[in-house]
Design a protein around this motif. Structure first.
Motif, PDB file in Angstrom:
ATOM      1  N   ARG A   1      37.721   3.559  81.840  1.00 63.57           N
ATOM      2  CA  ARG A   1      38.312   4.552  82.746  1.00 63.57           C
ATOM      3  C   ARG A   1      37.775   4.310  84.149  1.00 63.57           C
ATOM      4  O   ARG A   1      36.567   4.163  84.342  1.00 63.57           O
ATOM      5  CB  ARG A   1      37.943   5.968  82.302  1.00 63.57           C
ATOM      6  N   LEU A   2      38.693   4.301  85.108  1.00 65.69           N
ATOM      7  CA  LEU A   2      38.257   4.084  86.487  1.00 65.69           C
ATOM      8  C   LEU A   2      37.296   5.182  86.918  1.00 65.69           C
ATOM      9  O   LEU A   2      36.309   4.931  87.617  1.00 65.69           O
ATOM     10  CB  LEU A   2      39.471   4.026  87.426  1.00 65.69           C
ATOM     11  N   ALA A   3      37.560   6.414  86.460  1.00 65.20           N
ATOM     12  CA  ALA A   3      36.739   7.551  86.875  1.00 65.20           C
ATOM     13  C   ALA A   3      35.272   7.331  86.521  1.00 65.20           C
ATOM     14  O   ALA A   3      34.363   7.759  87.246  1.00 65.20           O
ATOM     15  CB  ALA A   3      37.266   8.826  86.227  1.00 65.20           C
ATOM     16  N   ASP A   4      35.029   6.626  85.388  1.00 65.53           N
ATOM     17  CA  ASP A   4      33.649   6.411  84.943  1.00 65.53           C
ATOM     18  C   ASP A   4      32.906   5.428  85.835  1.00 65.53           C
ATOM     19  O   ASP A   4      31.684   5.292  85.732  1.00 65.53           O
ATOM     20  CB  ASP A   4      33.645   5.866  83.509  1.00 65.53           C
ATOM     21  N   LEU A   5      33.657   4.680  86.648  1.00 64.11           N
ATOM     22  CA  LEU A   5      33.026   3.616  87.438  1.00 64.11           C
ATOM     23  C   LEU A   5      32.780   4.061  88.876  1.00 64.11           C
ATOM     24  O   LEU A   5      32.488   3.253  89.745  1.00 64.11           O
ATOM     25  CB  LEU A   5      33.921   2.365  87.430  1.00 64.11           C
ATOM     26  N   ARG A   6      32.922   5.332  89.145  1.00 65.22           N
ATOM     27  CA  ARG A   6      32.708   5.896  90.482  1.00 65.22           C
ATOM     28  C   ARG A   6      31.324   5.510  90.981  1.00 65.22           C
ATOM     29  O   ARG A   6      30.362   5.501  90.222  1.00 65.22           O
ATOM     30  CB  ARG A   6      32.829   7.424  90.387  1.00 65.22           C
TER      31      ARG A   6
END
Lengths: 143, 672, 198
Positions: free
Chosen positions: C64-69
């Protein structure tokens, strides 16, 4: 006619499904009508969006895989209640104005809609003026 | 070996062309008429030299002489002979060579046929032809040289672009297009000749250029229809016109040439529109150059855009020269061309012709601005925009409908002026056709406004044009007791331009029916099918029989065998395919069409399972598509009839265009 | 000849010619992306090719992109049928390995291709150091406004698309962009208030 043949068919094949078919016919028909309407709206929107991997054709017309996927996405967004304009806005936010096959009629783009109309009106005016002059009796023709 | 030889031939042509260009004005100005044949012979010599190079190129292609750069670029030993020969115009350099050859051919024939004409019109016409030839000559020895020696000599080549070797129409469409496109240089050259020699105030140049315009127009019409057919058969989306810049480029000069074919009648008959006609002729040529520039230079994205290169700058210089030169000449002569026209009444065919010119010009302008707008918008706003089919359809449909209307009214109205009774008797009967077509369209299920209006006006115009034939035929039969066939033959021979024109109208109406029908009633479905599955679209049922693969010499083919069912019986088989060429990553979809007079069933193989377990088929049902191709044929027939050499008659006073010249029997609506 | 009128007519041709001349400086095939400078579209995609340790992720794992913030993401769309993807493969794979341990994630997305063909391609190219994900229906590709492969998106620590590369990446360009994005990351809470720029 159709009813008769359906009944005949049911009688011949011995299927006792006539009753059930009659009962389920209404929702099925409704579903089909809704599908047809959605399909028509999908086609209308897809016809306005330019296929990014083709040359100048819409995602509606293009047989390319990406175009089909974009068409599916259009259908899905419409089904979830987005308006055609919102769907188009989504694609514009991803691909820019480039994706609209018909430029938005605002700002500078108005020119492309206005100029042809002006040419027709201007041409009509010229023809009317010229014809007035040409149809005058010869003695008045000294210009 | 043949490469350097052909290149030398092209090289020698340059000084010869320059000689003619210098000699023509000198000979005219100094009154040395004996030099004029020398000017003409430079055109003949150029034709021989370019022909030599063209033949050399065909020989090089056929013998797979890969030491020639063009052959190394488009040739391949695996390509069938037919596609090897037509790859002459399959890529940039070869197409320019072919272009130069067609131009040289036209130039020689035009000058040869008029070589004995006194005056300065033809020498200056030759000058214009020489100048345009010189540009293509320079391209051929410079940036578009197809005869570069290649070393080391490759053993084989990649073959032509897959799209161009996938259908036989590629052998038909491009030569027709070049013959039409390049042919528009001839009326332009006559116009330039007329302006330079001062003969522009007369009507001779119009008469001389008429047949050439009609010839080029016929070729261009045929080319446009063939191009539509090609994209329908090859591109796989079931359409035939996408408003691609390259399609627009062929359409723009067609519109102005069509306008000119009408407006020149006004000049011939009534002395009207002299300046306007010069503008149309020059504009048509400028549009051909512009179209070539747009598609060859790569500044606008298009299906057929050739590889970009330095050649774009040559074209830019050429178009600048042509544009400025043309504007300077036309504007400079505008005083002399003030029209002395007279009209008797607004209720006359003249008015219809003026409106016809207005809408054709506005149509051209709309297509032109739509084609160029992405470039303009990016220059001014810095934003890339697209202008595609929805825009063009929306903007041009009203104009098309208007033109269909005029096409019905024009033939029915008499020249000069019509009385109320005449108008009633001429304009009312075609309403029957309008009514029938309108009802027919509504019954068939057409609901969009423009579709129904188009059908209605097509009906009106069809009856109006057919009625002109009918009136003429009936009059001949009554007057001379001729049989139908004789009457028809003599009617047409008596006034070829008029009846050729009506026939072209009918062809256009047939094509319009095809376009309106196929776009109003198109139905399509796409389905992933297992062998044995059936798919029904618009009442037509198909069944997938199987998926197969086959190796051919120059390609591999994956195809699906699809049966067409009627009442459970197999009535036909369609095999849509995907062709894989070694030069391209992507397969070339090769749709198959089952065509009947009523409509087409068009199948495209979208994707398939490698094991043959299933295939995705797109089925499109479109009524009346084949009418477009048939209508195109009728248009060309009309142009041919209009071009026939007029039969010499002892009574030459009867060549007045709108009069049927038979022993004094005047069967026409012309006021006496 | 009316030369004055001729001159006026000739002048009207100039803007047209200038427009065409300017047109040569443009590439009509390029579609400018509106994404750079804006929030990167979110995605949540399943890994189909694990990559190689230490960068690998298990097959079926959802990224998930959100996890890579807070970290840099290099998102590369590719396909086995794409010729230019072969050119850039080594550059991407090597650079990703070189940046092991740095706050950057290299991720591949397979675009309109079968998983089997994708796996075969990776094997043929001698492996891919970072994981690749599948994108059913090309939804993520469309979200990113994709129109050809390869396309590579550089997403900064704030989750914005910083840059888009159309066509194959080059080693120098890739390292340069990744370095500058890493340098622009907000400093770790441990060492506050110093904004370092290389």
């Amino acid at each position: 006619m159709l009813v008769v043949s359906a009944a005949l068919l049911a009688a011949i094949t011995g299927r006792a499904g006539a009753q059930a078919a009659g009962a389920s016919a209404a929702p099925v028909a409704q579903q089909a009508a809704a599908d047809t309407a959605l399909e028509a709206r999908t086609n209308a929107v897809a016809g306005q969006l330019r296929c990014p991997v083709c040359q100048g054709v819409s995602i509606q017309d293009s047989p390319a895989e990406l175009a089909q996927q974009m068409r599916d996405l259009v259908r899905e967004q419409l089904r979830t209640g987005k308006s055609p304009d919102e769907v188009k806005a989504y694609f514009v936010s991803k691909y820019g104005e480039w994706i609209l096959l018909q430029p938005r009629a605002s700002g500078f783009n108005i020119l492309i809609y206005a100029l042809p109309v002006l040419v027709v009106l201007g041409g009509l005016a010229v023809i009317v003026v010229a014809m007035r002059r040409w149809t005058k009796p010869p003695e008045n023709l000294s210009i | 070996m043949i490469g350097p030889f052909a290149h030398d031939a092209l090289l020698i042509a340059l000084p010869i062309l320059m000689l003619g260009i210098v000699l023509a004005p000198v000979a005219v100005r100094t009154g040395r008429r004996e030099w004029i044949p020398v000017v003409y012979s430079t055109l003949y010599t150029n034709f021989l030299l370019v022909s030599t190079a063209t033949v050399a190129m065909i020989v090089a292609l056929v013998t797979h002489d890969f030491s020639v750069s063009y052959v190394a670029q488009v040739g391949s030993r695996a390509t069938p002979l037919f596609y090897t020969v037509i790859s002459l115009w399959g890529a940039l350099e070869g197409s320019i060579l072919f272009w130069a050859w067609v131009l040289a051919l036209y130039g020689s024939v035009v000058v040869w046929l008029n070589r004995n004409r006194p005056g300065n019109l033809i020498p200056y016409t030759a000058l214009a032809l020489l100048a345009v030839s010189l540009f293509f000559g320079i391209l051929l020895v410079g940036p578009a040289n197809p005869f570069h020696p290649v070393f080391p000599i490759p053993a084989d080549g990649p073959g032509p672009n897959p799209l161009l070797q996938n259908h036989i129409l590629m052998g038909v469409h491009p030569p027709l297009l070049y013959l039409g496109y390049v042919g528009m240089t001839v009326p332009f050259a006559f116009a330039v000749g007329a302006m330079l020699s001062g003969e522009v105030t007369g009507d001779d140049w119009i008469k001389l250029s008429h047949r050439w315009t009609l010839l080029s127009w016929g070729f261009l019409s045929a080319a446009i229809v063939a191009g539509m057919w090609w994209s329908y058969e090859v591109l796989g989306w079931g359409g035939y016109w996408a408003w691609d810049p390259v399609e627009n480029a062929s359409f723009l000069p067609w519109l102005t040439a069509t306008a000119y074919l009408h407006s020149m009648v006004l000049q011939e008959r009534r002395g009207m529109l002299r300046l306007w006609n010069v503008n149309l002729v020059v504009g048509t040529f400028v549009l051909t150059v512009l179209g070539t520039f747009l598609t060859r230079s790569g500044i606008i994205s298009s299906v057929h855009a050739f590889t970009v290169g330095v050649i774009g700058y040559y074209f830019l210089a050429f178009i600048a020269l042509v544009l400025i030169g043309a504007l300077v000449m036309v504007a400079g002569n505008s005083d002399r061309l003030r029209t002395s026209g007279r009209m008797d009444s607004a209720a006359s065919r003249e008015t219809v012709f003026l409106l016809n010119n207005l809408f054709l010009t506005a149509f051209m302008f709309t297509v032109l601005i739509g084609t160029l707008f992405p470039l303009i918008a990016e220059a001014i706003r810095g934003v890339k925009v697209s202008v595609g089919a929805p825009f063009f359809n929306r903007m041009t449909l009203p104009m098309v409908v208007m033109l269909l209307f005029l096409m019905g009214v024009g033939p029915a109205l008499p020249w000069r002026s019509a009385t109320a009774a005449e108008m009633r008797s001429k304009l009312l009967p075609p309403l029957v056709g309008a009514f029938l077509f309108c009802v027919g369209a509504l019954v068939a299920g057409a609901r969009n406004f423009y579709g129904v209006v188009a059908f209605t006006f097509v009906g009106y115009a069809a009856v109006a044009n057919l009625r002109e034939y009918w009136i003429g035929l009936r009059a001949r039969r009554n007057a001379h007791g001729e049989g139908w066939a004789t009457a028809l033959y003599r009617l047409i021979r008596g006034n070829q331009r008029r009846y050729g024109g009506y026939l072209a109208h009918l062809g256009l109406l047939i094509a319009a029916l095809g376009i309106a029908g196929s776009s109003s009633f198109r139905r399509e479905r796409e389905m992933t099918m297992k062998p044995g599955d059936t798919l029904t679209v618009a009442g037509q049922t198909i069944r997938l029989k199987g998926v197969w693969g086959r190796e051919e010499v120059q390609r591999s083919v994956i195809g699906a065998t699809v049966e067409v069912l009627k009442n459970g019986r197999v009535v036909g088989v369609i095999e849509p395919r995907m062709n894989y060429y070694p030069t391209s990553d992507q397969p070339v979809p090769t749709p198959q069409v089952r065509s009947t007079i009523g409509g087409d069933l068009y199948l495209t193989l979208m994707s398939f399972d490698p094991n043959g377990a299933h295939a995705t088929i797109r089925a499109i049902v479109q009524p009346l598509v084949s009418w477009i191709w048939f209508g195109g044929g009728v248009i060309v027939l009309g142009a041919l009839i209009g071009m026939l050499p007029a039969r010499r008659r002892p009574d030459s006073s009867l060549s007045e265009p709108d009069v049927v010249p038979v022993r004094g029997a005047v069967v026409a609506e012309t006021a006496p | 000849m009316n030369w004055k009128r001729s001159l006026i007519a000739a002048v009207t041709a100039v803007p047209v010619i200038l427009l065409f001349a300017w047109g040569f400086t443009r590439d009509p095939g390029e579609i400018p992306s509106p994404l750079p400078g804006h929030a990167a579209p979110q995605f949540s995609l399943d890994v189909f090719a694990p990559g190689q340790p230490p960068l690998s992720r298990p097959v079926g794992d959802t990224v998930r992109l959100a996890d890579l913030r807070g970290q840099v993401v290099v998102l590369n769309f590719w396909a086995s049928w794409c010729g230019a993807c072969r050119e850039e493969h080594a550059v991407l794979s090597t650079t990703a390995r070189l940046y092991t341990g740095r706050p950057v994630h290299f991720l591949g997305v397979l675009y309109n291709d079968s998983l089997a063909a994708g796996e075969a391609w990776i094997a043929e190219m001698g492996g891919q150091s970072y994981p690749s994900m599948q994108d059913p229906g090309a939804r993520t590709a469309i979200d990113y406004g994709l129109y050809g492969v390869p396309e590579t998106f550089f997403i900064d620590g704030d989750g914005r698309v910083a840059y888009k590369q159309l066509g194959p990446v080059t080693g120098v360009g890739l390292a340069h962009i990744v370095d500058s994005l890493i340098a622009a990351l907000p400093p770790k809470p441990a060492a506050p208030a110093t904004k370092s720029r290389s």
